[in-house]
Design an enzyme around this catalytic site. Structure first.
Site, PDB file in Angstrom:
ATOM      1  N   CYS A 216       8.033   4.185  -7.978  1.00  0.00           N
ATOM      2  CA  CYS A 216       7.067   4.233  -8.859  1.00  0.00           C
ATOM      3  C   CYS A 216       5.556   4.269  -7.958  1.00  0.00           C
ATOM      4  CB  CYS A 216       7.038   2.966  -9.607  1.00  0.00           C
ATOM      5  SG  CYS A 216       5.810   3.124 -11.175  1.00  0.00           S
TER       6      CYS A 216
ATOM      7  N   GLU B 121      15.755   0.158 -10.702  1.00  0.00           N
ATOM      8  CA  GLU B 121      15.881  -1.395 -11.097  1.00  0.00           C
ATOM      9  C   GLU B 121      16.135  -1.526 -12.538  1.00  0.00           C
ATOM     10  OE1 GLU B 121      11.614  -1.675 -11.036  1.00  0.00           O
ATOM     11  OE2 GLU B 121      13.104  -0.423 -10.034  1.00  0.00           O
TER      12      GLU B 121
ATOM     13  N   HIS C 172      11.853   3.679 -12.480  1.00  0.00           N
ATOM     14  CA  HIS C 172      12.106   2.496 -11.962  1.00  0.00           C
ATOM     15  C   HIS C 172      13.841   2.271 -12.183  1.00  0.00           C
ATOM     16  CE1 HIS C 172       8.283   0.392 -12.011  1.00  0.00           C
ATOM     17  NE2 HIS C 172       8.104   1.365 -13.295  1.00  0.00           N
TER      18      HIS C 172
END
Length: 212
Positions: free
Chosen positions: A81, A192, A190
């Protein structure tokens, strides 16, 4: 093996840490704001959320910038990001100079272009799930199908000057969603927060030797 997650005060890094721990196997995952720990790590993850001017200022004031630059020069390195955006020359966000590791700019989605194929307005920031289109194979994308979806939250995206784009997405036009060169892989979305596909990318990073 130790993987350092760079903590420069921008964003909640709990989800990045937990996702890496989930796939890390025997690797040691450490969240750190200590440049010496970053320098000693075998691999480095460079995440980030928030405004790029604030992120760049903190990096410079904390002493972490030099450690991040050194890691990006030779270690397996993953930018996420805003961490990915900071690797470029310049950002329109706050007219901010980045680290210049990649040639190119970070640009805002233009209001005039933000309509879908039905003429409906698209919101900025670009927030939600979007397909990822493979432009070039890379070890970090192993096991992730073309057009799989990842989670985005961003108003700006990078525009590389060199041919380093490996993954594209579209909102509504195609843009570079991930870039790679040598030991560096940088992704706009992202992983995650991207369920199985994102965890696969992080698992691939844990096992990556830094070669393209």
């Amino acid at each position: 093996m130790r993987i350092a997650i760079v903590d420069y005060g921008m964003g909640n890094l709990h989800s990045v840490t937990k996702a890496l721990e989930h796939v890390a196997g025997d690797a040691d995952i450490v969240l750190t704001d200590d440049p010496l720990v970053v320098e000693a790590a075998d691999k480095v993850v460079f995440p980030g959320q928030g405004a790029m001017p604030d992120c760049m200022r903190y990096l410079q004031n904390s002493g972490l910038e030099d450690a991040v630059r050194d890691a990006a020069s030779h270690k397996p390195f993953l930018g996420i990001c805003v961490g990915a955006q900071l690797l470029f020359d310049h950002s329109e966000e706050g007219d901010t100079n980045g680290m210049g590791i990649f040639a190119g700019d970070v640009v805002r989605f233009p209001k005039a272009a933000m309509v879908d194929e039905h003429g409906q307005k698209l919101k900025v920031p670009h927030m939600g799930w979007n397909q990822m289109m493979i432009k070039r194979d890379h070890p970090l994308w192993a096991g992730i199908p073309d057009l799989d979806r990842f989670y985005f939250v961003h108003s700006y995206h990078f525009r590389p000057s060199d041919d380093i784009t490996v993954i594209e997405s579209a909102y509504p036009y195609r843009f570079a969603a991930a870039v790679a060169r040598d030991n560096i892989f940088a992704i706009q979305c992202h992983p995650e927060k991207s369920h199985h596909a994102g965890l696969q990318l992080l698992k691939n990073f844990v096992h990556w030797d830094g070669r393209p």
